[in-house]
Scaffold this active site. Structure first.
Site, mmCIF file in Angstrom:
data_model
loop_
_atom_site.group_PDB
_atom_site.id
_atom_site.type_symbol
_atom_site.label_atom_id
_atom_site.label_comp_id
_atom_site.label_asym_id
_atom_site.label_seq_id
_atom_site.Cartn_x
_atom_site.Cartn_y
_atom_site.Cartn_z
ATOM 1 N N CYS A 176 0.828 -1.214 0.000
ATOM 2 C CA CYS A 176 0.000 0.000 0.000
ATOM 3 C C CYS A 176 0.859 1.259 0.000
ATOM 4 C CB CYS A 176 -0.959 -0.003 1.181
ATOM 5 S SG CYS A 176 -0.137 -0.057 2.805
ATOM 6 N N HIS A 192 -1.685 1.357 7.382
ATOM 7 C CA HIS A 192 -2.079 1.309 5.966
ATOM 8 C C HIS A 192 -1.940 2.708 5.369
ATOM 9 C CE1 HIS A 192 -4.205 0.052 2.345
ATOM 10 N NE2 HIS A 192 -4.992 1.103 2.470
#
Length: 378
Positions: A68, A323
């Site tokens: 990510c 994330h």
């Protein structure tokens, strides 16, 4: 075998498409007369802008192993028209083995796949495999600021054309002048240095919260006294003395990357995330933020220090389990998009403001990298 041959066939098609668009780019560069005509220039440049012009809509990137962070940074690079113009003029490596390990070329292949495909997302696995040759592995959680520096340096080192390296430096590099002045005599040293990001503290030296981005900038350029254990050796005094350390801004690039230092070490060596509220503006004018003593630039340079927000790389979660996603403003549509791996959607400015942070929402989204673009480049 069938999957492997299919992958090779796809690679060949991408290379054919790539050679065609690079040829078109070369024609644009060589045909100066046509470039001077606005209509012709627009018609010629449009098909070679790449994913940055959202010709086929915003394209996502599949998460191929905790990627990510990499995906978010790739979107910020490839949505920047000024960067893709440089990328399309690189020298293509001659041999297959060289192509697999060449970061700019693999990035260009990924750009082509994102532009030519009609899928909602593509896989960056080939690019990730290329990075693995330089110890950038999958299934590792990276710090976005550190990975940005790694990617940028790999791109720069592997560009064969000196003129492209110079353009890349002009596009991203910040120039500052560091000052050290002895407080016991008149001895002073000055030196110019370059940096790729402005690493802004979000707390002051007393651990008090800095309330706005403008406060962070003023604090970063504020002179600091080096005393006690931080004293420096003065060649004129012949001993360690208190020094005044300051930094002056000399030059700002077209694309300015600001690193909000939200991760800090505590005494126990535990990395702690600072999630407090820190607003940042859509428009930034350094002339209104910094004083004359904090600048070492002429009036022409300072006249171009007006910026508009282009992208936000945001982090959610904790330091051990987090994330990344990216909010990016299309330079052609002037609309905001959220790139969350393979999921891409159009958003509003109010959605971007949700990354300001909140002291009680430690797992919430907080802006970590801010990318500003000059409004009126020289």
């Amino acid at each position: 075998m069938g999957q492997r041959s299919g992958r090779q066939e796809r690679s060949k098609k991408l290379e054919l498409a790539l050679s065609g668009t690079m040829k078109a780019e070369a024609e644009v560069q060589s045909d100066k007369k046509e470039a001077e005509e606005p209509k012709a220039k627009g018609q010629r440049l449009t098909p070679v802008f790449g994913v940055a012009d959202l010709k086929n809509g915003a394209i996502g990137l599949y998460n191929v192993g905790e990627s990510c962070c990499l995906n978010s940074l790739l979107q910020v690079f490839l949505m920047n028209i000024h960067f893709t113009r440089i990328l399309r003029r690189i020298t293509v490596p001659l041999h297959a083995a060289q192509k697999k390990k060449n970061v700019p070329y693999q990035m260009l292949l990924l750009l082509e796949e994102m532009q030519c495909g009609k899928r909602k997302a593509v896989s960056p696995v080939d690019f990730a495999c290329c990075l693995s040759a330089y110890r950038v592995k999958l299934f590792v959680q990276y710090d976005a600021a550190q990975l940005f520096l790694t990617l940028w340096n790999l791109i720069k080192e592997q560009m064969a054309k000196p003129e492209l390296v110079e353009e890349l430096n002009c596009l991203y590099t910040i120039c500052v002048q560091e000052h050290l002045a002895c407080q016991k005599c008149s001895y002073e040293t000055k030196r110019n240095s370059s940096m790729l990001t402005l690493p802004l503290p979000v707390l002051d030296s007393n651990s008090h919260v800095l309330k706005t981005l403008e406060d962070c900038l003023q604090y970063f350029f504020h002179p600091e006294e080096l005393s006690d254990r931080n004293m420096c050796f003065c060649v004129q005094c012949g001993r360690k003395t208190p020094f005044l350390q300051s930094m002056k801004l000399v030059r700002l690039p077209q694309t300015l990357t600001i690193h909000l230092k939200r991760f800090c070490f505590e005494q126990s060596a535990y990395i702690h995330k600072l999630s407090h509220y820190l607003p940042f503006p859509q428009y930034l004018d350094f002339k209104e933020i910094l004083t004359e003593n904090q600048c070492q630039a002429d009036d022409n340079e300072k006249a171009a220090w007006q910026y508009e927000l282009f992208a936000v790389v945001a982090h959610s979660g904790s330091t051990s389990c987090g994330h990344y996603c990216a909010y990016i403003r299309s330079l052609t549509e002037r609309k905001w998009y959220c790139f969350n791996d393979s999921e891409v959607c159009q958003v509003l400015w109010d959605d971007v403001k949700c990354t300001y942070g909140h002291s009680s929402l430690h797992w919430g989204e907080t802006a970590y990298l801010l990318v500003y673009m000059k409004k009126h480049p020289q």
